[in-house]
Design a protein around this motif. Structure first.
Motif, PDB file in Angstrom:
ATOM      1  N   LEU A  20       0.804  -1.215   0.000  1.00  0.00           N
ATOM      2  CA  LEU A  20       0.000   0.000   0.000  1.00  0.00           C
ATOM      3  C   LEU A  20       0.843   1.274   0.000  1.00  0.00           C
ATOM      4  O   LEU A  20       0.299   2.370  -0.142  1.00  0.00           O
ATOM      5  CB  LEU A  20      -0.920   0.014   1.232  1.00  0.00           C
ATOM      6  N   HIS A  21       2.138   1.138   0.152  1.00  0.00           N
ATOM      7  CA  HIS A  21       3.000   2.323   0.178  1.00  0.00           C
ATOM      8  C   HIS A  21       2.992   2.993  -1.204  1.00  0.00           C
ATOM      9  O   HIS A  21       3.060   2.310  -2.234  1.00  0.00           O
ATOM     10  CB  HIS A  21       4.427   1.921   0.562  1.00  0.00           C
ATOM     11  N   PRO A  22       2.890   4.324  -1.275  1.00  0.00           N
ATOM     12  CA  PRO A  22       2.805   5.006  -2.582  1.00  0.00           C
ATOM     13  C   PRO A  22       4.014   4.806  -3.481  1.00  0.00           C
ATOM     14  O   PRO A  22       3.917   4.975  -4.705  1.00  0.00           O
ATOM     15  CB  PRO A  22       2.638   6.484  -2.204  1.00  0.00           C
ATOM     16  N   LYS A  23       5.155   4.407  -2.919  1.00  0.00           N
ATOM     17  CA  LYS A  23       6.350   4.179  -3.727  1.00  0.00           C
ATOM     18  C   LYS A  23       6.465   2.732  -4.210  1.00  0.00           C
ATOM     19  O   LYS A  23       7.393   2.400  -4.942  1.00  0.00           O
ATOM     20  CB  LYS A  23       7.609   4.542  -2.930  1.00  0.00           C
ATOM     21  N   TYR A  24       5.531   1.877  -3.786  1.00  0.00           N
ATOM     22  CA  TYR A  24       5.652   0.462  -4.151  1.00  0.00           C
ATOM     23  C   TYR A  24       5.481   0.244  -5.646  1.00  0.00           C
ATOM     24  O   TYR A  24       6.232  -0.508  -6.270  1.00  0.00           O
ATOM     25  CB  TYR A  24       4.625  -0.369  -3.373  1.00  0.00           C
ATOM     26  N   ALA A  25       4.475   0.868  -6.241  1.00  0.00           N
ATOM     27  CA  ALA A  25       4.205   0.693  -7.674  1.00  0.00           C
ATOM     28  C   ALA A  25       3.492   1.920  -8.193  1.00  0.00           C
ATOM     29  O   ALA A  25       2.806   2.628  -7.443  1.00  0.00           O
ATOM     30  CB  ALA A  25       3.356  -0.552  -7.911  1.00  0.00           C
ATOM     31  N   THR A  26       3.644   2.166  -9.493  1.00  0.00           N
ATOM     32  CA  THR A  26       2.988   3.303 -10.125  1.00  0.00           C
ATOM     33  C   THR A  26       1.572   2.935 -10.534  1.00  0.00           C
ATOM     34  O   THR A  26       1.371   2.093 -11.418  1.00  0.00           O
ATOM     35  CB  THR A  26       3.782   3.760 -11.370  1.00  0.00           C
ATOM     36  N   ASP A  27       0.590   3.520  -9.866  1.00  0.00           N
ATOM     37  CA  ASP A  27      -0.827   3.359 -10.201  1.00  0.00           C
ATOM     38  C   ASP A  27      -1.232   1.901 -10.386  1.00  0.00           C
ATOM     39  O   ASP A  27      -1.715   1.504 -11.463  1.00  0.00           O
ATOM     40  CB  ASP A  27      -1.146   4.162 -11.460  1.00  0.00           C
ATOM     41  N   PRO A  28      -1.072   1.059  -9.373  1.00  0.00           N
ATOM     42  CA  PRO A  28      -1.423  -0.363  -9.531  1.00  0.00           C
ATOM     43  C   PRO A  28      -2.890  -0.595  -9.863  1.00  0.00           C
ATOM     44  O   PRO A  28      -3.229  -1.555 -10.563  1.00  0.00           O
ATOM     45  CB  PRO A  28      -1.048  -0.969  -8.179  1.00  0.00           C
ATOM     46  N   ARG A  29      -3.771   0.271  -9.386  1.00  0.00           N
ATOM     47  CA  ARG A  29      -5.204   0.112  -9.658  1.00  0.00           C
ATOM     48  C   ARG A  29      -5.484   0.129 -11.162  1.00  0.00           C
ATOM     49  O   ARG A  29      -6.400  -0.540 -11.642  1.00  0.00           O
ATOM     50  CB  ARG A  29      -5.982   1.227  -8.951  1.00  0.00           C
ATOM     51  N   HIS A  30      -4.689   0.865 -11.913  1.00  0.00           N
ATOM     52  CA  HIS A  30      -4.851   0.934 -13.378  1.00  0.00           C
ATOM     53  C   HIS A  30      -4.774  -0.461 -13.998  1.00  0.00           C
ATOM     54  O   HIS A  30      -5.578  -0.806 -14.878  1.00  0.00           O
ATOM     55  CB  HIS A  30      -3.751   1.834 -13.939  1.00  0.00           C
ATOM     56  N   TYR A  31      -3.846  -1.273 -13.533  1.00  0.00           N
ATOM     57  CA  TYR A  31      -3.640  -2.606 -14.095  1.00  0.00           C
ATOM     58  C   TYR A  31      -4.670  -3.605 -13.557  1.00  0.00           C
ATOM     59  O   TYR A  31      -5.123  -4.491 -14.292  1.00  0.00           O
ATOM     60  CB  TYR A  31      -2.213  -3.074 -13.802  1.00  0.00           C
ATOM     61  N   VAL A  32      -5.041  -3.437 -12.301  1.00  0.00           N
ATOM     62  CA  VAL A  32      -6.063  -4.321 -11.732  1.00  0.00           C
ATOM     63  C   VAL A  32      -7.413  -4.085 -12.399  1.00  0.00           C
ATOM     64  O   VAL A  32      -8.137  -5.033 -12.721  1.00  0.00           O
ATOM     65  CB  VAL A  32      -6.163  -4.120 -10.208  1.00  0.00           C
ATOM     66  N   ARG A  33      -7.770  -2.844 -12.655  1.00  0.00           N
ATOM     67  CA  ARG A  33      -9.053  -2.537 -13.303  1.00  0.00           C
ATOM     68  C   ARG A  33      -9.145  -3.185 -14.677  1.00  0.00           C
ATOM     69  O   ARG A  33     -10.189  -3.711 -15.064  1.00  0.00           O
ATOM     70  CB  ARG A  33      -9.240  -1.028 -13.438  1.00  0.00           C
ATOM     71  N   VAL A 172      -1.511 -14.330 -12.699  1.00  0.00           N
ATOM     72  CA  VAL A 172      -0.241 -14.623 -12.032  1.00  0.00           C
ATOM     73  C   VAL A 172       0.615 -13.363 -11.922  1.00  0.00           C
ATOM     74  O   VAL A 172       1.178 -13.052 -10.862  1.00  0.00           O
ATOM     75  CB  VAL A 172       0.517 -15.735 -12.777  1.00  0.00           C
ATOM     76  N   LEU A 173       0.719 -12.621 -13.016  1.00  0.00           N
ATOM     77  CA  LEU A 173       1.537 -11.408 -13.013  1.00  0.00           C
ATOM     78  C   LEU A 173       1.049 -10.402 -11.975  1.00  0.00           C
ATOM     79  O   LEU A 173       1.840  -9.806 -11.231  1.00  0.00           O
ATOM     80  CB  LEU A 173       1.509 -10.772 -14.401  1.00  0.00           C
ATOM     81  N   LEU A 174      -0.262 -10.201 -11.930  1.00  0.00           N
ATOM     82  CA  LEU A 174      -0.818  -9.274 -10.952  1.00  0.00           C
ATOM     83  C   LEU A 174      -0.605  -9.785  -9.533  1.00  0.00           C
ATOM     84  O   LEU A 174      -0.255  -9.018  -8.630  1.00  0.00           O
ATOM     85  CB  LEU A 174      -2.312  -9.066 -11.218  1.00  0.00           C
ATOM     86  N   SER A 175      -0.808 -11.078  -9.328  1.00  0.00           N
ATOM     87  CA  SER A 175      -0.643 -11.654  -7.994  1.00  0.00           C
ATOM     88  C   SER A 175       0.805 -11.571  -7.537  1.00  0.00           C
ATOM     89  O   SER A 175       1.084 -11.339  -6.355  1.00  0.00           O
ATOM     90  CB  SER A 175      -1.111 -13.113  -7.997  1.00  0.00           C
ATOM     91  N   ALA A 176       1.741 -11.770  -8.464  1.00  0.00           N
ATOM     92  CA  ALA A 176       3.162 -11.703  -8.125  1.00  0.00           C
ATOM     93  C   ALA A 176       3.582 -10.287  -7.735  1.00  0.00           C
ATOM     94  O   ALA A 176       4.599 -10.111  -7.052  1.00  0.00           O
ATOM     95  CB  ALA A 176       4.000 -12.186  -9.309  1.00  0.00           C
TER      96      ALA A 176
END
Length: 256
Positions: A20-33, A172-176
């Motif tokens: 959940l840290h803002p530096k973990y990934a760039t806009d992860p919700r974009h890929y999950v959606r 798998v990619l998203l889960s990883a």
């Protein structure tokens, strides 16, 4: 990336919260959606093509369109992983040989995904397993490329089987990267859903992002590659993460 901790667990005791840290990934919700939208269309396809071994070689324009969408999302996720880790830039054109580097960092070939309600023996899939086998070729990704570039001759390769491998590969990619966090406004937080959610027998798997698939995370991480940090000590740092050095995995003449 998500890895086992030294005690073999992934998320117990709040350790998952680094996601959940803002530096973990760039806009992860974009890929999950994008995955959730694809999931809706695949579940709709199941109303017309029964999820069963006997239908694996079924092909159609609709199946090919979904295969293309799934593989484009797979490519987008690989690219995002590289860029977030400082490998290449926005003008770099990555290919399947580059994508294979992510198997070293994320252990994609060890993931297993199961499609609940499947009839037959092909309901459990390991879409990246070929990367640790002799020929190293992902047949579903090859089918996507061949059917995309010459549909008239290769339309028959865009099968239900290839689609499901691509769909499970994207999962798998998203889960990883994000475990089962969907980054939505009502996000459940990892580990809240119990093992009985979408449960079908003692399969040893967990519900994955979107809830329509079940997944088994790798339990074979080498001891030296497992996490052992204390997130409570790191969480207040401006940037507690270190990039994975993908360039170090490539030959000198291929470094960008």
């Amino acid at each position: 990336m998500c890895r086992q901790f030294v005690d073999g667990h992934y998320s117990e005791g709040g350790r998952w919260m680094y996601l959940l840290h803002p530096k973990y990934a760039t806009d992860p919700r974009h890929y999950v959606r994008a995955f959730l939208l694809l999931q809706e269309d695949i579940l709709d396809l199941f109303s017309y093509v029964e999820p069963s071994d006997v239908n694996l070689n079924t092909y159609s324009h609709r199946i090919q369109q979904l295969l293309i969408r799934a593989c484009i999302e797979v490519e987008a996720n690989f690219t995002a992983i590289f860029l977030d880790n400082g490998f290449g830039d926005n003008d770099t054109r990555f290919n399947i040989n580059d994508y294979k580097l992510v198997n070293t960092s994320h252990r994609l070939s060890s993931f297993q995904v199961r499609i609940p309600g499947w009839t037959g023996n092909r309901g459990t899939r390991r879409p990246f397993l070929a990367w640790v086998e002799e020929d190293g070729r992902l047949d579903w990704y090859r089918a996507y490329n061949k059917a995309k570039h010459n549909r008239h001759e290769n339309f028959h390769l865009a099968t239900f089987d290839a689609l499901l491998d691509a769909y499970c590969g994207l999962n798998v990619l998203l889960s990883a990267q994000f475990m089962d966090e969907d980054y939505g406004p009502g996000s459940k937080s990892i580990g809240v859903m119990g093992a009985d959610y979408y449960y079908e027998g003692n399969d040893g798997m967990d519900p994955s992002i979107g809830g329509s698939l079940r997944i088994r995370f790798p339990d074979d991480w080498p001891a030296d590659d497992r996490y052992e940090f204390d997130w409570q000590e790191l969480r207040n740092l401006a940037d507690p993460f270190v990039n994975f050095d993908y360039a170090a995995l490539t030959r000198p003449e291929r470094r960008r």
